[in-house]
Design a protein around this motif. Structure first.
Motif, PDB file in Angstrom:
ATOM      1  N   LEU A 129       0.805  -1.260   0.050  1.00 41.98           N
ATOM      2  CA  LEU A 129       0.342  -0.029   0.156  1.00 41.98           C
ATOM      3  C   LEU A 129       0.725   1.344   0.024  1.00 41.98           C
ATOM      4  O   LEU A 129       1.916   1.186   0.620  1.00 41.98           O
ATOM      5  CB  LEU A 129      -0.943  -0.130   1.103  1.00 41.98           C
ATOM      6  CG  LEU A 129      -1.628   1.142   1.616  1.00 41.98           C
ATOM      7  CD1 LEU A 129      -2.919   1.455   0.661  1.00 41.98           C
ATOM      8  CD2 LEU A 129      -2.195   1.290   3.012  1.00 41.98           C
ATOM      9  N   ALA A 130       0.727   2.201  -0.829  1.00 40.09           N
ATOM     10  CA  ALA A 130       1.503   3.647  -0.767  1.00 40.09           C
ATOM     11  C   ALA A 130       0.347   4.649  -0.714  1.00 40.09           C
ATOM     12  O   ALA A 130      -0.675   4.651  -1.033  1.00 40.09           O
ATOM     13  CB  ALA A 130       2.073   3.643  -2.332  1.00 40.09           C
ATOM     14  N   VAL A 158      -0.281  -6.446   5.073  1.00 40.18           N
ATOM     15  CA  VAL A 158      -0.190  -5.035   4.726  1.00 40.18           C
ATOM     16  C   VAL A 158       0.942  -4.405   4.702  1.00 40.18           C
ATOM     17  O   VAL A 158       1.629  -4.396   5.700  1.00 40.18           O
ATOM     18  CB  VAL A 158      -1.202  -3.958   4.837  1.00 40.18           C
ATOM     19  CG1 VAL A 158      -1.001  -2.784   4.146  1.00 40.18           C
ATOM     20  CG2 VAL A 158      -2.728  -4.613   4.790  1.00 40.18           C
ATOM     21  N   GLN A 159       1.823  -4.267   3.517  1.00 41.99           N
ATOM     22  CA  GLN A 159       3.143  -3.685   3.615  1.00 41.99           C
ATOM     23  C   GLN A 159       2.828  -2.011   3.251  1.00 41.99           C
ATOM     24  O   GLN A 159       2.464  -1.807   2.019  1.00 41.99           O
ATOM     25  CB  GLN A 159       4.146  -4.010   2.887  1.00 41.99           C
ATOM     26  CG  GLN A 159       4.599  -5.332   3.145  1.00 41.99           C
ATOM     27  CD  GLN A 159       5.432  -6.073   2.059  1.00 41.99           C
ATOM     28  OE1 GLN A 159       5.357  -5.708   0.921  1.00 41.99           O
ATOM     29  NE2 GLN A 159       6.157  -7.220   2.737  1.00 41.99           N
ATOM     30  N   ALA A 180       5.285  -1.179  -8.756  1.00 39.17           N
ATOM     31  CA  ALA A 180       4.090  -0.444  -8.676  1.00 39.17           C
ATOM     32  C   ALA A 180       3.580  -1.220  -7.309  1.00 39.17           C
ATOM     33  O   ALA A 180       3.505  -2.237  -7.109  1.00 39.17           O
ATOM     34  CB  ALA A 180       2.968  -0.407  -9.465  1.00 39.17           C
ATOM     35  N   PRO A 181       3.111  -0.286  -6.308  1.00 45.33           N
ATOM     36  CA  PRO A 181       2.461  -0.790  -5.092  1.00 45.33           C
ATOM     37  C   PRO A 181       0.911  -1.279  -5.497  1.00 45.33           C
ATOM     38  O   PRO A 181       0.524  -0.932  -6.780  1.00 45.33           O
ATOM     39  CB  PRO A 181       2.100   0.494  -4.285  1.00 45.33           C
ATOM     40  CG  PRO A 181       2.611   1.768  -4.967  1.00 45.33           C
ATOM     41  CD  PRO A 181       3.255   1.255  -6.216  1.00 45.33           C
ATOM     42  N   ASP A 182       0.532  -2.191  -4.951  1.00 46.53           N
ATOM     43  CA  ASP A 182      -0.747  -3.015  -5.301  1.00 46.53           C
ATOM     44  C   ASP A 182      -1.919  -1.789  -4.994  1.00 46.53           C
ATOM     45  O   ASP A 182      -2.838  -1.623  -6.117  1.00 46.53           O
ATOM     46  CB  ASP A 182      -1.126  -4.155  -4.492  1.00 46.53           C
ATOM     47  CG  ASP A 182       0.027  -5.047  -4.698  1.00 46.53           C
ATOM     48  OD1 ASP A 182       0.627  -5.372  -5.809  1.00 46.53           O
ATOM     49  OD2 ASP A 182       0.372  -5.958  -3.692  1.00 46.53           O
ATOM     50  N   ILE A 183      -2.066  -0.958  -3.919  1.00 45.33           N
ATOM     51  CA  ILE A 183      -2.906  -0.175  -3.717  1.00 45.33           C
ATOM     52  C   ILE A 183      -2.379   1.158  -3.472  1.00 45.33           C
ATOM     53  O   ILE A 183      -1.117   1.288  -2.774  1.00 45.33           O
ATOM     54  CB  ILE A 183      -3.649  -0.634  -2.733  1.00 45.33           C
ATOM     55  CG1 ILE A 183      -4.554  -1.863  -2.839  1.00 45.33           C
ATOM     56  CG2 ILE A 183      -4.955   0.373  -2.251  1.00 45.33           C
ATOM     57  CD1 ILE A 183      -5.553  -2.014  -3.780  1.00 45.33           C
ATOM     58  N   PHE A 184      -2.795   2.349  -4.265  1.00 47.12           N
ATOM     59  CA  PHE A 184      -2.196   3.716  -4.058  1.00 47.12           C
ATOM     60  C   PHE A 184      -3.321   4.586  -4.145  1.00 47.12           C
ATOM     61  O   PHE A 184      -4.490   4.471  -4.850  1.00 47.12           O
ATOM     62  CB  PHE A 184      -1.079   3.836  -4.901  1.00 47.12           C
ATOM     63  CG  PHE A 184      -0.755   3.293  -6.124  1.00 47.12           C
ATOM     64  CD1 PHE A 184      -1.032   2.280  -6.743  1.00 47.12           C
ATOM     65  CD2 PHE A 184      -1.114   4.573  -7.137  1.00 47.12           C
ATOM     66  CE1 PHE A 184      -1.108   2.059  -7.864  1.00 47.12           C
ATOM     67  CE2 PHE A 184      -1.228   4.339  -8.735  1.00 47.12           C
ATOM     68  CZ  PHE A 184      -1.141   3.127  -8.887  1.00 47.12           C
ATOM     69  N   VAL A 398      -6.766   3.267  -5.822  1.00 44.30           N
ATOM     70  CA  VAL A 398      -6.727   2.435  -6.853  1.00 44.30           C
ATOM     71  C   VAL A 398      -6.094   1.256  -6.825  1.00 44.30           C
ATOM     72  O   VAL A 398      -4.975   1.098  -5.906  1.00 44.30           O
ATOM     73  CB  VAL A 398      -6.203   3.222  -8.176  1.00 44.30           C
ATOM     74  CG1 VAL A 398      -7.044   4.473  -8.545  1.00 44.30           C
ATOM     75  CG2 VAL A 398      -4.629   3.559  -8.132  1.00 44.30           C
ATOM     76  N   MET A 399      -6.149   0.073  -7.774  1.00 43.82           N
ATOM     77  CA  MET A 399      -5.515  -0.952  -7.748  1.00 43.82           C
ATOM     78  C   MET A 399      -4.381  -0.834  -8.949  1.00 43.82           C
ATOM     79  O   MET A 399      -4.735  -0.846 -10.037  1.00 43.82           O
ATOM     80  CB  MET A 399      -6.156  -2.098  -7.723  1.00 43.82           C
ATOM     81  CG  MET A 399      -5.812  -3.471  -7.413  1.00 43.82           C
ATOM     82  SD  MET A 399      -6.628  -5.039  -7.712  1.00 43.82           S
ATOM     83  CE  MET A 399      -7.636  -4.542  -6.484  1.00 43.82           C
ATOM     84  N   SER A 400      -3.086  -1.587  -8.670  1.00 42.13           N
ATOM     85  CA  SER A 400      -2.170  -1.674  -9.895  1.00 42.13           C
ATOM     86  C   SER A 400      -2.839  -2.723 -10.705  1.00 42.13           C
ATOM     87  O   SER A 400      -3.136  -3.864 -10.227  1.00 42.13           O
ATOM     88  CB  SER A 400      -0.940  -2.115  -9.522  1.00 42.13           C
ATOM     89  OG  SER A 400      -0.033  -2.377 -10.455  1.00 42.13           O
ATOM     90  N   ALA A 401      -2.838  -2.655 -12.095  1.00 43.67           N
ATOM     91  CA  ALA A 401      -3.054  -3.683 -12.929  1.00 43.67           C
ATOM     92  C   ALA A 401      -2.344  -5.085 -12.770  1.00 43.67           C
ATOM     93  O   ALA A 401      -2.588  -6.115 -13.226  1.00 43.67           O
ATOM     94  CB  ALA A 401      -2.999  -3.380 -14.388  1.00 43.67           C
TER      95      ALA A 401
END
Lengths: 507, 310
Positions: A129-130, A158-159, A180-184, A398-401
């Motif tokens: 997560l960022a 969660v990191q 890319a972070p998974d969620i940012f 958002v979520m990374s593709a």
């Protein structure tokens, strides 16, 4: 001889000091088993000091022992206390009452929210997560939300990566580096670029799977994160509209009873204010900034781009009308730049009493609350031109593709934007809730901010289209030239039109 | 025919020496290997990769999906009005900063090289800005340059109404120049100080015997003898000023303003790389052009100094 004496004197002074510190720490410690050990250690250090005609080496040894004793005592205190934070506050600060209470309240708040959480061990995985740091308050809230998430999804790890500045650049670099972070967080302005570049995951299928109703969010906010394919790529975490913040004391002094409602009112009020304000201040403080100019363009019925975001509308009369009004305030001496009154930004000017009116959003509220004007500022809707308009700034999760554990990632994304967790955010009043269901409670709690909420209904998003992610940095120099009188408003319109057309061509 | 003891001994010694030499060479390479590996991976490879990327059209978020663009990126940069502004700003910045910082640091070095009381304090004080973070210093200077800041307060004592330094097109770049000179002069001073202490004292003594004035000694002995150091300092200064970014970024709050008056070449490259959606290749081309400019300037300068020394 005298040298030796001096050394001896120094050593005993240091010894005495360490003795004092150690005693003090021992006194602070709880009456536990370690406490008996502490005086013993201090006693032996005392012995060293009085007997030995010691050099530097011994002094060092003494210091180490004392430090060791201090560490033990400190450890004992912490262990004995109820919680680390509370103990630290109790031992260090005299006015610890407030801090401890604050910690307690937050903990309580977090646990009430956590109470209605039923653990879901079925989803598992690791999520990166960022988030951007906008304020320590917000960081703390995200911490609390993550603590709750750990209870709700015990098998999802969660990191967290907190990005302190230049957020978009950092995120772009991470994406380019396949890291890319998974969620940012994504700001509405840059969202179209990311969606067009296919770096984001469409959320509709996952929302259906997790029974998340996207319709619970304000549609004009989710629209900012909707692609041309009609899919939603981000769930807004909160938003902020621009309003008119004003200084009630100065208004009273100038004999203004009501906050200005129209462009004419604003001019009249500013003219009255000018008479009661010094030369180092200004009735209005407004910078040559696209994000502050555009609401006035919208109010004049103009726009920068056509609705399909494919061609420029800068040369239409509406744009010029808005620009002329915004710049006209400055030309007539009613408005100044923040730097001209010695402020960092317009909000800073208001909080220092150097401005009577500024156009800002909810982020100014914490600044005002901490200022000397906490009791004497008001918020109104932006004045009306041909029509009512303001700007809406929103940020979505958002979520990374390329997210690995899509289920786990969406679990986190939907949890952070869920009603119970968003309440933690909106209860602190940092920004407006993006969920319709939370708005009523928000207005009840913060009646002062009702005009900002009302703005949501007619606000335009801070967004233009693909390729416009960094456009403000290009447009602002043109506005700066206008504000510095190196070009006139006709030239400014012409230059802006060229910029928009080039950007559309390159996008 | 039996070899004599001496012959055999000489042969053995020769062989050992040869082997010794090879071993030394291997050991030498082994010693520099760790540094070389890092140098190759983190400096040489990116330099060439960057040059390679300058021929492609690239989206910032997806460097792998690139399309061949020939020399278009270079013509884009060279035709760009922003690049011209950036180059002009950088050239002006470099010209004033290099001259002023070289002169100032030499004067400072000569001053703290005297036998004066508290010279250690002065050396530390002048060097201190160099070891502080340039971003932190820039933020502090934002306050110094504030409309009602320290500098304008000082000017107001003399009845001068100071400008809004960093938000005025005519003063923003000079403000950064001052800040840059203040931070870098200390490092240059230390380098000059080392050079000054290498000058043999007997030269000054001989000059004194001949009746030379301090000014004559300075221009007749000090300046010519430290010419190699001056070359080094001017080169460092040129490279440093042509790469200036951080201070302009902080002072202009990331925008290069007001009205692009603090837009430098590296700032332009940064904007192309990160503020545009698909101009990473243009940014790479800008970097290559900057490299060529700095390289050419260094060569020219080397020639100038060589003739002066002859």
């Amino acid at each position: 001889m005298s040298n030796e004496k001096r050394t001896l004197g120094r050593v005993s002074m240091i010894g005495l000091l360490t003795l004092l510190v150690a005693l003090l720490l021992a006194a602070c410690g709880d009456n536990t088993a370690t406490n008996t050990a502490a005086p013993a250690t201090t006693g032996s250090t005392g012995g060293v000091v009085t007997t030995a005609a010691a050099g530097a080496a011994t002094t060092a040894a003494v210091a180490t022992t004392a430090a060791g004793a201090a560490a033990t005592t400190a450890a004992a205190t912490t262990a004995a206390g109820a919680g680390a934070a509370t103990t630290a506050a109790a031992t260090t600060a005299a006015g610890a009452g407030a801090a401890t209470t604050a910690a307690a309240t937050t903990a309580a708040g977090a646990s009430t929210a956590a109470a209605d959480i039923t653990p879901n061990p079925a989803v598992s995985g690791t999520v990166k997560l960022a988030t951007a740091t906008s304020s320590p308050e917000e960081d703390k809230i995200v911490d609390d939300q993550l603590a709750n998430f750990a209870k709700a999804y015990p098998n999802v790890k969660v990191q967290r990566n907190t990005i302190a500045s230049d957020y978009d650049t950092k995120i772009k670099t991470l994406i380019a580096g396949n890291d890319a972070p998974d969620i940012f967080y994504v700001d509405s302005l840059i969202a179209p670029d990311y969606i067009a570049d296919k770096v984001l995951e469409p959320l509709n299928p996952l929302a259906d799977k997790f029974k998340v109703n996207i319709g619970d969010f304000y549609p004009n906010l989710t629209k900012a994160f909707t692609g041309s394919d009609g899919k939603v790529y981000g769930l807004p975490k909160d938003h902020n509209t621009l309003g008119m913040f004003y200084n009630k004391d100065l208004f009273q002094k100038a004999g203004i009873t009501d906050a200005p409602k129209t462009w004419e009112d604003l001019r009249a009020a500013a003219t009255k204010l000018k008479a009661v304000m010094g030369a180092d201040a200004s009735p209005i403080v407004a910078d040559p900034d696209l994000a502050r100019l555009l609401p006035f363009v919208y109010q004049a019925g103009g726009s920068m781009l056509t609705d399909d975001a494919k061609s420029s509308k800068v040369t239409d009369p509406g744009f010029k009308k808005g620009l002329d009004f915004y710049y006209g305030l400055r030309k007539d001496g009613l408005s100044k730049k923040a730097s001209e009154v010695g402020a960092d930004w317009a909000g800073d000017a208001l909080s220092k009493g150097k401005a009577a009116i500024v156009f800002e959003g909810g982020w100014l509220v914490p600044v005002m609350e901490k200022s000397t004007l906490a009791k004497s500022y008001g918020i109104a809707e932006l004045p009306k031109g041909d029509q009512q308009a303001t700007m809406d700034f929103t940020v979505a999760y958002v979520m990374s593709a390329k997210a690995k554990d899509k289920d786990a990632s969406f679990a986190l994304l939907s949890f952070l934007t869920s009603e119970s967790q968003q309440r933690l955010l909106s209860d602190r009043g940092l920004a407006l809730p993006s969920r319709k269901a939370l708005t009523e409670a928000f207005v009840a709690k913060f009646p002062l901010r009702k005009p900002l909420v009302d703005g949501t209904n007619y606000a335009r998003p801070w967004q233009f289209g693909v390729g416009f992610g960094g456009f403000a940095d290009k447009a602002n120099p043109v506005l700066q030239s206008l504000f510095n009188n190196s070009i006139n408003s006709d030239d400014a319109v012409k230059k802006m039109d060229e910029l928009v057309k080039t950007q559309l061509k390159n996008a | 025919m039996a070899r004599t003891y001496d012959q055999a001994q000489a042969e053995v010694g020769f062989k050992t020496m040869a082997r010794q030499k090879t071993e030394d060479r291997v050991a030498g390479y082994l010693f520099i290997a760790p540094a070389m590996v890092f140098f190759l991976i983190f400096t040489v490879y990116p330099v060439f990769y960057g040059a390679y990327l300058s021929f492609f059209k690239i989206r910032t978020v997806n460097i792998d999906e690139r399309t061949w663009n020939g020399f278009d990126n270079f013509s884009t940069v060279l035709a760009s009005e922003d690049f011209h502004i950036a180059l002009w700003n950088t050239a002006r910045f470099s010209f004033f900063v290099v001259i002023l910082q070289t002169v100032l640091s030499l004067l400072l070095a000569v001053a703290v090289n005297q036998k004066i009381r508290g010279k250690t304090f002065f050396r530390t004080a002048f060097f201190f800005p160099s070891i502080s973070s340039s971003v932190v210093i820039s933020i502090i200077f934002l306050w110094v340059f504030n409309k009602f800041g320290l500098l304008n307060y000082f000017l107001s004592i003399f009845g001068i109404n100071g400008p809004t330094w960093v938000d005025d097109t005519s003063t923003a770049l000079p403000a950064i120049m001052g800040l840059n000179i203040w931070t870098t002069a200390g490092t240059m001073m230390v380098i000059y100080l080392a050079a000054l202490q290498d000058i043999p004292v007997h030269l000054y003594e001989a000059a004194s015997v001949d009746g030379a004035t301090p000014v004559q000694k300075f221009f007749g002995i000090t300046v010519p003898l430290i010419a190699p150091t001056t070359f080094f300092i001017v080169t460092l200064g040129l490279i440093g000023t042509f790469q200036m970014f951080d201070q302009a970024f902080v002072i202009s709050n990331g925008g290069g303003g007001p009205e692009k008056s603090t837009l430098t070449v590296v700032f332009y490259i940064y904007q192309q790389a990160f503020k545009e959606r698909n101009s990473m290749g243009v940014a790479a081309a800008g970097a290559v052009i900057l490299f060529v400019i700095i390289f050419a300037l260094t060569l020219v300068q080397k020639r100038l100094f060589r003739t002066e020394q002859q």
